[in-house]
Enzyme design. Structure first.
Site, mmCIF file in Angstrom:
data_model
loop_
_atom_site.group_PDB
_atom_site.id
_atom_site.type_symbol
_atom_site.label_atom_id
_atom_site.label_comp_id
_atom_site.label_asym_id
_atom_site.label_seq_id
_atom_site.Cartn_x
_atom_site.Cartn_y
_atom_site.Cartn_z
ATOM 1 N N TYR A 1 0.824 -1.210 0.000
ATOM 2 C CA TYR A 1 0.000 0.000 0.000
ATOM 3 C C TYR A 1 0.858 1.260 0.000
ATOM 4 O O TYR A 1 0.519 2.241 -0.639
ATOM 5 C CB TYR A 1 -0.918 0.028 1.233
ATOM 6 C CG TYR A 1 -2.196 -0.746 1.047
ATOM 7 C CD1 TYR A 1 -2.176 -2.118 0.843
ATOM 8 C CD2 TYR A 1 -3.429 -0.104 1.065
ATOM 9 C CE1 TYR A 1 -3.346 -2.832 0.674
ATOM 10 C CE2 TYR A 1 -4.613 -0.806 0.892
ATOM 11 C CZ TYR A 1 -4.570 -2.163 0.700
ATOM 12 O OH TYR A 1 -5.735 -2.859 0.527
ATOM 13 N N LYS B 1 2.626 -15.649 1.632
ATOM 14 C CA LYS B 1 2.888 -16.335 0.360
ATOM 15 C C LYS B 1 4.397 -16.546 0.318
ATOM 16 O O LYS B 1 5.097 -16.069 -0.578
ATOM 17 C CB LYS B 1 2.367 -15.471 -0.807
ATOM 18 C CG LYS B 1 2.446 -16.130 -2.164
ATOM 19 C CD LYS B 1 1.367 -17.162 -2.459
ATOM 20 C CE LYS B 1 1.694 -17.955 -3.712
ATOM 21 N NZ LYS B 1 0.770 -19.067 -3.991
ATOM 22 N N ASP C 1 -3.500 -18.259 -0.824
ATOM 23 C CA ASP C 1 -4.437 -18.944 -1.720
ATOM 24 C C ASP C 1 -5.184 -20.046 -0.972
ATOM 25 O O ASP C 1 -6.400 -20.189 -1.092
ATOM 26 C CB ASP C 1 -3.742 -19.477 -2.995
ATOM 27 C CG ASP C 1 -2.416 -20.175 -2.743
ATOM 28 O OD1 ASP C 1 -1.753 -19.887 -1.721
ATOM 29 O OD2 ASP C 1 -2.016 -21.015 -3.577
ATOM 30 N N ASP D 1 -6.562 -7.206 3.622
ATOM 31 C CA ASP D 1 -7.666 -6.572 2.895
ATOM 32 C C ASP D 1 -8.584 -7.656 2.339
ATOM 33 O O ASP D 1 -9.810 -7.582 2.459
ATOM 34 C CB ASP D 1 -7.080 -5.718 1.756
ATOM 35 C CG ASP D 1 -8.161 -5.019 0.952
ATOM 36 O OD1 ASP D 1 -9.068 -4.438 1.557
ATOM 37 O OD2 ASP D 1 -8.085 -5.063 -0.294
ATOM 38 N N ASP E 1 -12.307 -9.089 4.246
ATOM 39 C CA ASP E 1 -13.551 -8.970 3.492
ATOM 40 C C ASP E 1 -14.215 -10.331 3.290
ATOM 41 O O ASP E 1 -15.423 -10.475 3.448
ATOM 42 C CB ASP E 1 -13.286 -8.319 2.125
ATOM 43 C CG ASP E 1 -13.574 -6.823 2.163
ATOM 44 O OD1 ASP E 1 -13.886 -6.298 3.243
ATOM 45 O OD2 ASP E 1 -13.486 -6.183 1.101
HETATM 46 C C1 LIG Z 1 -10.762 1.652 0.119
HETATM 47 C C2 LIG Z 1 -9.527 0.800 0.163
HETATM 48 C C3 LIG Z 1 -8.319 1.629 -0.125
HETATM 49 C C4 LIG Z 1 -9.412 0.026 1.492
HETATM 50 C C5 LIG Z 1 -8.191 -0.877 1.526
HETATM 51 O O1 LIG Z 1 -7.853 -1.514 0.528
HETATM 52 O O2 LIG Z 1 -7.568 -0.950 2.575
HETATM 53 C C6 LIG Z 1 -10.632 -0.840 1.845
HETATM 54 O O3 LIG Z 1 -10.790 -1.894 0.959
HETATM 55 C C7 LIG Z 1 -10.480 -1.377 3.254
HETATM 56 O O4 LIG Z 1 -10.303 -2.578 3.461
HETATM 57 O O5 LIG Z 1 -10.542 -0.580 4.208
HETATM 58 C C1 LIG Z 2 3.124 -23.412 -5.730
HETATM 59 C C2 LIG Z 2 2.888 -21.965 -6.029
HETATM 60 C C3 LIG Z 2 4.188 -21.264 -6.330
HETATM 61 C C4 LIG Z 2 1.845 -21.781 -7.128
HETATM 62 C C5 LIG Z 2 1.561 -20.322 -7.368
HETATM 63 O O1 LIG Z 2 1.476 -19.509 -6.438
HETATM 64 O O2 LIG Z 2 1.415 -19.950 -8.538
HETATM 65 C C6 LIG Z 2 0.502 -22.472 -6.888
HETATM 66 O O3 LIG Z 2 -0.171 -21.925 -5.793
HETATM 67 C C7 LIG Z 2 -0.362 -22.377 -8.119
HETATM 68 O O4 LIG Z 2 -1.392 -21.681 -8.117
HETATM 69 O O5 LIG Z 2 0.001 -22.999 -9.134
#
Ligand SMILES: CC(C)[C@H](C(=O)O)[C@@H](O)C(=O)O
Ligand SMILES: CC(C)[C@H](C(=O)O)[C@@H](O)C(=O)O
Lengths: 361, 361
Positions: free
Chosen positions: A144, A194, A226, A250, A254
């Site tokens: 950010y 990650k 992921d 973030d 959510d």
């Molecule tokens: C509006 C945006 C910049 C903000 C963020 O990404 O942090 C929002 O999504 C949050 O989570 O407060």
């Molecule tokens: C293993 C990892 C590096 C890989 C990625 O992040 O791309 C996996 O999560 C995928 O989606 O193939």
């Protein structure tokens, strides 16, 4: 008696409507618990663009500086959606506020309220298990704010870039707060990263492991972002405190809010190292229902409760609000977002919800 | 008759078991449709670490280079989990393969199969609506490969950093493929970004909007990544093609796979601009069930079908495989992951699933 200054920033959309109810509730608790709140109101977001040409006017910032805490509504709406990203209400108000006050610690609790499982978008047997998670999101670092950030070149090779960067001290202080929080809860921290791709995540993981040594009573797990988005859907009950970088937080906070099915109930707090905080509902400005008096004010009211707890150490008053909210829901009073045909009472307006809650304090 | 060289990389965990079934199926179609597959087998991932000291041995890479396509199983497992991140099977094999062959386009279809809605972790009324989404993920750019990437300094100020960077040409070529894909589907592209925070996302959005001008018949929407993870849960049926950067695609494609509830059915393809591709199941190596002969081979078999379609242009053979898979499921043959008490037949082993499918070609 103790006196606290609160900068009130209702903002756009449903912000002003739900803020009005939070102020009713605060008014009641200050009388009951013998402290005094001095409120100052300021424009922020779209309304500030309309009135002052900028989403975070100097006067608003000064008002926040003069206060002990900021109670924030929500900002944004279709009217300002086509402005350049930097000038839009959300980004132009929230990011500078976070940066200016060094609000590095964002805490967002999300849980399934008993009786409201049916609103969760998860399968009935999964939501029936319930969950109660806190997302601890680092809020002033990472991609950010990292430098360099910009754009260069022309033609096909024109490029734009951002820097994900974390310093040891930044990771350490948010990790410490996550472990402290876990101590007061179920004793489990799940750190989201990650580390199979990002150098910043490798450092993140290392530092979190070191901090964990000071908390032998807390269990630490690591999960890739992921996989985290998958596990949250498959079985959210496995999580207690989720510790996240700014970007991953973030996303996770959510997703977490969505799976409760009751975003209108979720407060949040962003703190700096002096306990100064900004308190806001997890949901947005909901322009589609703004101005109709039908929004759920509970997230805003619970945000006010968190303000009493974290910034003013008025634990009893905070609990009184939280209890009043629970009792109101238990008694079958619901705004439209959580209303179902078998509710004990008709759909409540924003103001009626506020009155029901105030009356129970 | 046409002849194609396939590098077969079964890898770890359930990889070899499900690969064996995919090869059975390929064997059948080459006879039926009159083409010839020349297979060469190579170690990759953990088994390659064990046998050759590195997750992607030079001989394996050479084998892939000599081939027209790569059929990949899955890599990783507890045995190699404590190696340094760079040496681990997933990151040490997949990322170099993607980089080396410039496989910039990752396509992952995810849909709810009729009759299998109950396995989705989403609420019954949401999964009943069904969905059919393709994630188009940029796979060789962004924060995965951006420079600088590293670590500096000591003490509290030690920092680690990664660079999210996108060039116009990188965005343009993946966007174009997303619009092409949408044309053959429901005509909707949803581009996922974080243009309210990232410079790279602002450029991403601009370029996508430009590319869209060449596809007036396709509708383009934009969504922030945080909102995307929520909307996927709330109502996945609103999406058709989701166009994502490398990092956001990693998250979205996994979340998408999870909400189908049938990850064992999901293939994927990673292509370069010459149509050379790597084909692999969406799920992982599933070490917990490896070696028991109970894994679902369908994702691997459908990955082989995609190989015939995209790399070898053998559309009829690809469809024959896909039809055989659908018929097998419709006839009530399920491996343990998708088995329910009302299924027409007992739980099928990996090999039995492979035989049922082969028999239907
Ligand atoms: C509006 C945006 C910049 C903000 C963020 O990404 O942090 C929002 O999504 C949050 O989570 O407060
Ligand atoms: C293993 C990892 C590096 C890989 C990625 O992040 O791309 C996996 O999560 C995928 O989606 O193939």
């Amino acid at each position: 008696s103790a006196s606290y200054k609160v900068a009130v920033l209702p903002g756009d959309g449903i912000g002003p409507e739900v803020m009005a109810e939070a102020l009713k509730v605060l008014n009641k608790v200050q009388a009951e618990f013998g402290f005094n709140l001095e409120l100052s109101h300021h424009d922020v977001g779209g309304i500030a663009i309309d009135n002052h040409g900028t989403p975070l006017p100097a006067a608003t910032l000064a008002g926040c500086e003069a206060a002990d805490a900021v109670l924030f509504g929500s900002v944004g709406g279709p009217k300002w959606e086509n402005l350049p990203p930097n000038d839009q209400p959300e980004r132009g108000a929230l990011l500078p506020l976070r940066g200016h006050f060094k609000l590095f610690c964002n805490m967002r609790p999300a849980r399934i309220y008993q009786g409201l499982e049916g609103f969760s978008p998860l399968r009935a047997d999964i939501s029936a298990r319930g969950f109660d998670i806190v997302c601890m999101r680092e809020l002033t670092g990472g991609i950010y704010f990292g430098q360099p950030k910009g754009r260069e070149g022309t033609g096909a090779n024109e490029k734009a870039f951002d820097t994900e960067v974390y310093h040891r001290f930044e990771i350490e202080r948010i990790a410490r707060l996550a472990f402290e929080a876990a101590r007061g809860r179920r004793g489990l921290v799940t750190s989201v990263d990650k580390a199979n791709v990002l150098q910043a995540s490798i450092l993140w993981r290392e530092v979190v492991i070191e901090v964990a040594k000071d908390y032998p009573d807390v269990t630490l797990n690591h999960i890739y972002i992921d996989n985290a988005t998958m596990q949250l859907i498959k079985d959210p009950s496995q999580f207690d405190v989720m510790l996240c970088s700014n970007l991953f937080g973030d996303i996770i906070s959510d997703e977490m809010a969505m799976i409760t099915g009751s975003m209108g109930l979720l407060p949040s707090v962003s703190l700096n190292d002096k306990g100064f905080g900004l308190y806001e509902p997890a949901g947005g400005s909901a322009p589609d229902i703004a101005g109709q008096g039908i929004a759920n004010p509970i997230a805003q009211i619970l945000s006010a409760a968190l303000m009493l707890r974290y910034s003013f150490k008025q634990e009893e008053a905070a609990q009184a609000i939280e209890r009043a909210v629970s009792e109101t829901l238990a008694a079958g009073y619901f705004s439209g977002d959580l209303y179902s045909a078998d509710a004990a009472h008709p759909v409540q307006t924003t103001a009626q919800m506020g009155e029901q809650i105030t009356a129970r304090i």
